[in-house]
Design a protein around this motif. Structure first.
Motif, PDB file in Angstrom:
ATOM      1  N   SER A 159     -19.427   3.053  33.251  1.00 19.67           N
ATOM      2  CA  SER A 159     -20.045   1.725  33.402  1.00 19.67           C
ATOM      3  C   SER A 159     -21.032   1.437  32.275  1.00 19.67           C
ATOM      4  O   SER A 159     -22.213   1.128  32.525  1.00 19.67           O
ATOM      5  CB  SER A 159     -20.750   1.615  34.762  1.00 19.67           C
ATOM      6  OG  SER A 159     -19.842   1.803  35.820  1.00 19.67           O
ATOM      7  N   PRO A 160     -20.579   1.508  31.017  1.00 14.61           N
ATOM      8  CA  PRO A 160     -21.488   1.279  29.892  1.00 14.61           C
ATOM      9  C   PRO A 160     -21.900  -0.182  29.788  1.00 14.61           C
ATOM     10  O   PRO A 160     -21.186  -1.077  30.248  1.00 14.61           O
ATOM     11  CB  PRO A 160     -20.647   1.690  28.675  1.00 14.61           C
ATOM     12  CG  PRO A 160     -19.239   1.387  29.093  1.00 14.61           C
ATOM     13  CD  PRO A 160     -19.195   1.728  30.556  1.00 14.61           C
ATOM     14  N   ARG A 161     -23.040  -0.421  29.157  1.00 14.65           N
ATOM     15  CA  ARG A 161     -23.484  -1.790  28.932  1.00 14.65           C
ATOM     16  C   ARG A 161     -22.683  -2.454  27.822  1.00 14.65           C
ATOM     17  O   ARG A 161     -22.569  -3.682  27.781  1.00 14.65           O
ATOM     18  CB  ARG A 161     -24.969  -1.798  28.558  1.00 14.65           C
ATOM     19  CG  ARG A 161     -25.885  -1.219  29.628  1.00 14.65           C
ATOM     20  CD  ARG A 161     -27.334  -1.388  29.224  1.00 14.65           C
ATOM     21  NE  ARG A 161     -28.228  -0.786  30.214  1.00 14.65           N
ATOM     22  CZ  ARG A 161     -29.531  -0.978  30.237  1.00 14.65           C
ATOM     23  NH1 ARG A 161     -30.095  -1.752  29.313  1.00 14.65           N
ATOM     24  NH2 ARG A 161     -30.288  -0.410  31.152  1.00 14.65           N
ATOM     25  N   GLN A 189     -15.075 -10.432  31.314  1.00 12.76           N
ATOM     26  CA  GLN A 189     -15.306 -11.433  32.357  1.00 12.76           C
ATOM     27  C   GLN A 189     -16.075 -10.844  33.532  1.00 12.76           C
ATOM     28  O   GLN A 189     -16.752 -11.571  34.263  1.00 12.76           O
ATOM     29  CB  GLN A 189     -13.967 -12.009  32.821  1.00 12.76           C
ATOM     30  CG  GLN A 189     -13.285 -12.882  31.774  1.00 12.76           C
ATOM     31  CD  GLN A 189     -11.866 -13.264  32.139  1.00 12.76           C
ATOM     32  OE1 GLN A 189     -11.273 -12.686  33.067  1.00 12.76           O
ATOM     33  NE2 GLN A 189     -11.294 -14.214  31.428  1.00 12.76           N
ATOM     34  N   GLY A 190     -15.987  -9.511  33.693  1.00 13.50           N
ATOM     35  CA  GLY A 190     -16.753  -8.835  34.728  1.00 13.50           C
ATOM     36  C   GLY A 190     -18.191  -8.539  34.321  1.00 13.50           C
ATOM     37  O   GLY A 190     -18.941  -7.949  35.103  1.00 13.50           O
ATOM     38  N   GLY A 191     -18.559  -8.903  33.093  1.00 11.35           N
ATOM     39  CA  GLY A 191     -19.944  -8.751  32.671  1.00 11.35           C
ATOM     40  C   GLY A 191     -20.199  -7.747  31.568  1.00 11.35           C
ATOM     41  O   GLY A 191     -21.335  -7.630  31.083  1.00 11.35           O
ATOM     42  N   THR A 192     -19.165  -7.013  31.132  1.00 12.02           N
ATOM     43  CA  THR A 192     -19.346  -6.014  30.085  1.00 12.02           C
ATOM     44  C   THR A 192     -19.421  -6.683  28.712  1.00 12.02           C
ATOM     45  O   THR A 192     -18.584  -7.522  28.383  1.00 12.02           O
ATOM     46  CB  THR A 192     -18.178  -5.009  30.078  1.00 12.02           C
ATOM     47  OG1 THR A 192     -18.097  -4.372  31.356  1.00 12.02           O
ATOM     48  CG2 THR A 192     -18.375  -3.950  29.008  1.00 12.02           C
ATOM     49  N   THR A 193     -20.419  -6.319  27.927  1.00 16.88           N
ATOM     50  CA  THR A 193     -20.520  -6.810  26.559  1.00 16.88           C
ATOM     51  C   THR A 193     -19.471  -6.095  25.711  1.00 16.88           C
ATOM     52  O   THR A 193     -19.316  -4.879  25.802  1.00 16.88           O
ATOM     53  CB  THR A 193     -21.919  -6.544  25.988  1.00 16.88           C
ATOM     54  OG1 THR A 193     -22.899  -7.102  26.873  1.00 16.88           O
ATOM     55  CG2 THR A 193     -22.080  -7.165  24.610  1.00 16.88           C
ATOM     56  N   LEU A 194     -18.760  -6.852  24.880  1.00 18.72           N
ATOM     57  CA  LEU A 194     -17.626  -6.298  24.145  1.00 18.72           C
ATOM     58  C   LEU A 194     -17.661  -6.748  22.693  1.00 18.72           C
ATOM     59  O   LEU A 194     -17.815  -7.942  22.405  1.00 18.72           O
ATOM     60  CB  LEU A 194     -16.316  -6.751  24.803  1.00 18.72           C
ATOM     61  CG  LEU A 194     -14.997  -6.278  24.204  1.00 18.72           C
ATOM     62  CD1 LEU A 194     -14.897  -4.758  24.255  1.00 18.72           C
ATOM     63  CD2 LEU A 194     -13.830  -6.903  24.958  1.00 18.72           C
ATOM     64  N   ILE A 195     -17.548  -5.794  21.772  1.00 18.73           N
ATOM     65  CA  ILE A 195     -17.439  -6.084  20.341  1.00 18.73           C
ATOM     66  C   ILE A 195     -16.197  -5.392  19.819  1.00 18.73           C
ATOM     67  O   ILE A 195     -16.036  -4.174  19.998  1.00 18.73           O
ATOM     68  CB  ILE A 195     -18.674  -5.610  19.555  1.00 18.73           C
ATOM     69  CG1 ILE A 195     -19.944  -6.266  20.087  1.00 18.73           C
ATOM     70  CG2 ILE A 195     -18.504  -5.913  18.065  1.00 18.73           C
ATOM     71  CD1 ILE A 195     -21.214  -5.752  19.423  1.00 18.73           C
TER      72      ILE A 195
END
Length: 225
Positions: A159-161, A189-195
């Motif tokens: 469950s990483p940020r 869409q579930g809230g995880t920041t993604l790069i």
């Protein structure tokens, strides 16, 4: 979540000095999906390595969750990585001698979680990635698309940020690549920041914002309509 100020990375040898990043400044908000694009050698992977705390910049500031981390030593970076960041790579980076369950479980072992909690989290991650039926298989028994699903499950199991993905569809055909990007989009869409770093315009199209690099500098930032 992320804020960089004049981030610069210079690689030096006895004869050559190469500036991979030159005064790069930008921010990423919690829950945002950002794509980094640009030609080969423009500094994309170097930037991702710094954002992922795999390397330090030569100069500049890097604030992660309110903490200035640009001068962290390796031990400090490793602790921050384990607790906050998941990685997805082009080449999957799965351990061939471990089965699917064991590969996904590995980050949780590093975090010192109990066996029961590890099992519950791995089962949840495998179900989320729709790969539960392969939990006892080894990487070489899987297709490329299945291996990348396992790699994504490993990235999210703690469950990483933040999740950082370097060319996550680069070794996949179009259909499998699209499936992996759909899974990453659902995580966002579930809230995880993604790069993500990508050469693919299709993959970048999933992002809310596209940052383009050239010769180690940001040349454009486009927000998807």
């Amino acid at each position: 979540m992320i804020n960089t100020v004049n981030l610069t990375k210079i690689f030096r040898t006895d004869e050559v000095e190469t500036t991979a990043l030159n005064n790069v400044s930008f921010g990423v908000k919690p829950g945002e999906f950002v794509a980094i694009m640009g030609p080969s050698g423009c500094g994309k992977s170097t930037l991702l390595n710094i954002l992922g705390l795999l390397d330090n910049p030569t100069s500049g500031e890097y604030h992660f969750n309110g903490t200035e981390v640009a001068r962290f030593n390796e031990r400090q970076r490793a602790r921050m990585r384990k607790e906050n960041i998941g990685f997805v790579f082009q080449n999957f980076n799965l351990i061939e001698e471990m089965n699917v369950f064991e590969n996904v479980e590995l980050p949780l072992i590093y975090l010192g979680m109990s066996a029961t909690e590890r099992r519950n989290r791995v089962d949840e991650a495998l179900e989320k990635m729709q790969i539960t039926h392969r939990r006892k298989h080894f990487p070489l028994q899987l297709s490329g698309g299945q291996q990348q699903r396992v790699a994504v499950a490993r990235a999210v199991v703690s469950s990483p940020r933040l999740i950082l993905a370097d060319e996550p569809t680069g070794n996949l055909d179009s259909a499998n690549g699209e499936e992996v990007m759909n899974l990453l989009e659902k995580l966002n869409q579930g809230g995880t920041t993604l790069i993500i770093v990508t050469h693919s315009q299709r993959d970048a199209g999933y992002a809310q914002r596209i940052i383009r690099l050239f010769d180690g500098q940001i040349v454009t930032e486009n927000i998807r309509a």
